[in-house]
Scaffold this motif. Sequence first.
Motif, PDB file in Angstrom:
ATOM      1  N   ARG A 225      21.631  10.225  19.801  1.00  0.00           N
ATOM      2  CA  ARG A 225      22.058  10.205  18.404  1.00  0.00           C
ATOM      3  C   ARG A 225      23.450   9.579  18.262  1.00  0.00           C
ATOM      4  O   ARG A 225      23.701   8.813  17.329  1.00  0.00           O
ATOM      5  N   ALA A 226      24.335   9.894  19.176  1.00  0.00           N
ATOM      6  CA  ALA A 226      25.679   9.315  19.118  1.00  0.00           C
ATOM      7  C   ALA A 226      25.627   7.809  19.326  1.00  0.00           C
ATOM      8  O   ALA A 226      26.287   7.053  18.611  1.00  0.00           O
ATOM      9  N   GLN A 227      24.835   7.363  20.294  1.00  0.00           N
ATOM     10  CA  GLN A 227      24.736   5.926  20.554  1.00  0.00           C
ATOM     11  C   GLN A 227      24.076   5.206  19.383  1.00  0.00           C
ATOM     12  O   GLN A 227      24.493   4.119  18.993  1.00  0.00           O
ATOM     13  N   LEU A 228      23.060   5.797  18.812  1.00  0.00           N
ATOM     14  CA  LEU A 228      22.404   5.187  17.650  1.00  0.00           C
ATOM     15  C   LEU A 228      23.344   5.139  16.448  1.00  0.00           C
ATOM     16  O   LEU A 228      23.354   4.149  15.708  1.00  0.00           O
ATOM     17  N   ALA A 229      24.134   6.171  16.262  1.00  0.00           N
ATOM     18  CA  ALA A 229      25.062   6.204  15.129  1.00  0.00           C
ATOM     19  C   ALA A 229      26.071   5.069  15.224  1.00  0.00           C
ATOM     20  O   ALA A 229      26.467   4.501  14.206  1.00  0.00           O
ATOM     21  N   GLY A 230      26.486   4.722  16.427  1.00  0.00           N
ATOM     22  CA  GLY A 230      27.448   3.641  16.601  1.00  0.00           C
ATOM     23  C   GLY A 230      26.833   2.257  16.629  1.00  0.00           C
ATOM     24  O   GLY A 230      27.539   1.259  16.514  1.00  0.00           O
ATOM     25  N   ALA A 231      25.534   2.179  16.742  1.00  0.00           N
ATOM     26  CA  ALA A 231      24.856   0.875  16.861  1.00  0.00           C
ATOM     27  C   ALA A 231      25.069  -0.003  15.635  1.00  0.00           C
ATOM     28  O   ALA A 231      25.314  -1.206  15.755  1.00  0.00           O
ATOM     29  N   ALA A 232      24.998   0.575  14.467  1.00  0.00           N
ATOM     30  CA  ALA A 232      25.145  -0.204  13.240  1.00  0.00           C
ATOM     31  C   ALA A 232      26.517  -0.852  13.144  1.00  0.00           C
ATOM     32  O   ALA A 232      26.655  -1.960  12.638  1.00  0.00           O
ATOM     33  N   HIS A 233      27.544  -0.170  13.665  1.00  0.00           N
ATOM     34  CA  HIS A 233      28.899  -0.730  13.648  1.00  0.00           C
ATOM     35  C   HIS A 233      28.989  -2.028  14.448  1.00  0.00           C
ATOM     36  O   HIS A 233      29.889  -2.829  14.218  1.00  0.00           O
ATOM     37  N   LEU A 234      28.080  -2.198  15.382  1.00  0.00           N
ATOM     38  CA  LEU A 234      28.082  -3.399  16.225  1.00  0.00           C
ATOM     39  C   LEU A 234      27.059  -4.419  15.767  1.00  0.00           C
ATOM     40  O   LEU A 234      26.878  -5.446  16.410  1.00  0.00           O
ATOM     41  N   GLY A 235      26.346  -4.123  14.693  1.00  0.00           N
ATOM     42  CA  GLY A 235      25.341  -5.054  14.193  1.00  0.00           C
ATOM     43  C   GLY A 235      24.026  -4.995  14.949  1.00  0.00           C
ATOM     44  O   GLY A 235      23.208  -5.902  14.862  1.00  0.00           O
ATOM     45  N   VAL A 236      23.798  -3.912  15.682  1.00  0.00           N
ATOM     46  CA  VAL A 236      22.540  -3.736  16.412  1.00  0.00           C
ATOM     47  C   VAL A 236      21.446  -3.394  15.406  1.00  0.00           C
ATOM     48  O   VAL A 236      21.622  -2.520  14.560  1.00  0.00           O
ATOM     49  N   THR A 237      20.320  -4.079  15.499  1.00  0.00           N
ATOM     50  CA  THR A 237      19.227  -3.871  14.547  1.00  0.00           C
ATOM     51  C   THR A 237      18.173  -2.918  15.107  1.00  0.00           C
ATOM     52  O   THR A 237      18.086  -2.711  16.324  1.00  0.00           O
ATOM     53  N   LEU A 238      17.365  -2.400  14.207  1.00  0.00           N
ATOM     54  CA  LEU A 238      16.255  -1.536  14.623  1.00  0.00           C
ATOM     55  C   LEU A 238      15.274  -2.314  15.507  1.00  0.00           C
ATOM     56  O   LEU A 238      14.732  -1.756  16.457  1.00  0.00           O
ATOM     57  N   ASP A 239      15.076  -3.600  15.224  1.00  0.00           N
ATOM     58  CA  ASP A 239      14.195  -4.413  16.072  1.00  0.00           C
ATOM     59  C   ASP A 239      14.741  -4.515  17.502  1.00  0.00           C
ATOM     60  O   ASP A 239      13.979  -4.456  18.470  1.00  0.00           O
ATOM     61  N   GLN A 240      16.056  -4.678  17.641  1.00  0.00           N
ATOM     62  CA  GLN A 240      16.653  -4.738  18.975  1.00  0.00           C
ATOM     63  C   GLN A 240      16.506  -3.399  19.690  1.00  0.00           C
ATOM     64  O   GLN A 240      16.210  -3.348  20.888  1.00  0.00           O
ATOM     65  N   ILE A 241      16.715  -2.321  18.952  1.00  0.00           N
ATOM     66  CA  ILE A 241      16.558  -0.982  19.535  1.00  0.00           C
ATOM     67  C   ILE A 241      15.122  -0.789  19.992  1.00  0.00           C
ATOM     68  O   ILE A 241      14.871  -0.266  21.082  1.00  0.00           O
ATOM     69  N   GLU A 242      14.171  -1.215  19.174  1.00  0.00           N
ATOM     70  CA  GLU A 242      12.749  -1.106  19.527  1.00  0.00           C
ATOM     71  C   GLU A 242      12.466  -1.824  20.848  1.00  0.00           C
ATOM     72  O   GLU A 242      11.778  -1.288  21.723  1.00  0.00           O
ATOM     73  N   GLU A 243      12.998  -3.018  21.017  1.00  0.00           N
ATOM     74  CA  GLU A 243      12.767  -3.751  22.266  1.00  0.00           C
ATOM     75  C   GLU A 243      13.388  -3.040  23.457  1.00  0.00           C
ATOM     76  O   GLU A 243      12.786  -2.968  24.528  1.00  0.00           O
ATOM     77  N   ALA A 244      14.588  -2.507  23.284  1.00  0.00           N
ATOM     78  CA  ALA A 244      15.228  -1.761  24.368  1.00  0.00           C
ATOM     79  C   ALA A 244      14.406  -0.525  24.727  1.00  0.00           C
ATOM     80  O   ALA A 244      14.249  -0.184  25.905  1.00  0.00           O
ATOM     81  N   LEU A 245      13.858   0.131  23.696  1.00  0.00           N
ATOM     82  CA  LEU A 245      13.044   1.324  23.950  1.00  0.00           C
ATOM     83  C   LEU A 245      11.716   0.982  24.627  1.00  0.00           C
ATOM     84  O   LEU A 245      11.149   1.817  25.328  1.00  0.00           O
ATOM     85  N   ARG A 246      11.233  -0.232  24.469  1.00  0.00           N
ATOM     86  CA  ARG A 246      10.034  -0.654  25.206  1.00  0.00           C
ATOM     87  C   ARG A 246      10.313  -0.698  26.702  1.00  0.00           C
ATOM     88  O   ARG A 246       9.452  -0.371  27.513  1.00  0.00           O
ATOM     89  N   VAL A 247      11.515  -1.115  27.053  1.00  0.00           N
ATOM     90  CA  VAL A 247      11.896  -1.092  28.475  1.00  0.00           C
ATOM     91  C   VAL A 247      11.949   0.354  28.953  1.00  0.00           C
ATOM     92  O   VAL A 247      11.481   0.675  30.049  1.00  0.00           O
ATOM     93  N   THR A 248      12.492   1.221  28.121  1.00  0.00           N
ATOM     94  CA  THR A 248      12.524   2.651  28.446  1.00  0.00           C
ATOM     95  C   THR A 248      11.113   3.172  28.668  1.00  0.00           C
ATOM     96  O   THR A 248      10.856   3.916  29.624  1.00  0.00           O
ATOM     97  N   PHE A 249      10.194   2.767  27.807  1.00  0.00           N
ATOM     98  CA  PHE A 249       8.794   3.177  27.947  1.00  0.00           C
ATOM     99  C   PHE A 249       8.234   2.731  29.298  1.00  0.00           C
ATOM    100  O   PHE A 249       7.593   3.505  30.012  1.00  0.00           O
ATOM    101  N   LEU A 250       8.491   1.481  29.658  1.00  0.00           N
ATOM    102  CA  LEU A 250       7.973   0.942  30.915  1.00  0.00           C
ATOM    103  C   LEU A 250       8.509   1.711  32.116  1.00  0.00           C
ATOM    104  O   LEU A 250       7.772   1.986  33.058  1.00  0.00           O
ATOM    105  N   LEU A 251       9.776   2.081  32.064  1.00  0.00           N
ATOM    106  CA  LEU A 251      10.409   2.700  33.230  1.00  0.00           C
ATOM    107  C   LEU A 251      10.455   4.226  33.193  1.00  0.00           C
ATOM    108  O   LEU A 251      10.530   4.855  34.240  1.00  0.00           O
ATOM    109  N   ALA A 252      10.427   4.816  31.989  1.00  0.00           N
ATOM    110  CA  ALA A 252      10.570   6.267  31.896  1.00  0.00           C
ATOM    111  C   ALA A 252       9.400   6.955  31.211  1.00  0.00           C
ATOM    112  O   ALA A 252       9.376   8.171  31.126  1.00  0.00           O
ATOM    113  N   GLY A 253       8.472   6.183  30.669  1.00  0.00           N
ATOM    114  CA  GLY A 253       7.274   6.771  30.105  1.00  0.00           C
ATOM    115  C   GLY A 253       7.277   6.952  28.596  1.00  0.00           C
ATOM    116  O   GLY A 253       8.296   6.795  27.919  1.00  0.00           O
ATOM    117  N   MET A 254       6.100   7.269  28.096  1.00  0.00           N
ATOM    118  CA  MET A 254       5.867   7.437  26.668  1.00  0.00           C
ATOM    119  C   MET A 254       6.763   8.494  26.029  1.00  0.00           C
ATOM    120  O   MET A 254       7.309   8.254  24.951  1.00  0.00           O
TER     121      MET A 254
END
Length: 114
Positions: free
Chosen positions: A69-98
């Motif tokens: 939650r803390a990292q997500l809260a700061g993401a917008a300040h850096l211009g990180v988009t939900l689409d970018q977060i989604e792609e990063a979470l796909r890597v998480t899915f591949l390596l850490a599971g559903m």
Amino acid sequence: MDQKLSELEEKIGKVPKIFKDLKDSNPDLYASVMGLDQMVWADGAISRQQKKLIAIAVAAAMRDQHAVRAQLAGAAHLGVTLDQIEEALRVTFLLAGMPAYVYGRAAAEEICKK
């Protein structure tokens, strides 16, 4: 709030109470932690945005509610988009599971759509 805490709040979205307490209870440790924080988050071979995406993915993989939650809260300040977060979470899915992906995605949807 001092300059370092203000910068931390901009990076991560919310300053954990422990950082505020540490400033008074152990100024030397506070200075060391804040110095490391500034070094780690500085633009270098990879950007602060990319580092933020890594942090979100790691926090989701660990299923650390506070960190994700803390990292997500700061993401917008850096211009990180939900689409970018989604792609990063796909890597998480591949390596850490559903469960890690679902955990991160649910938090992202809640925080990023506010």
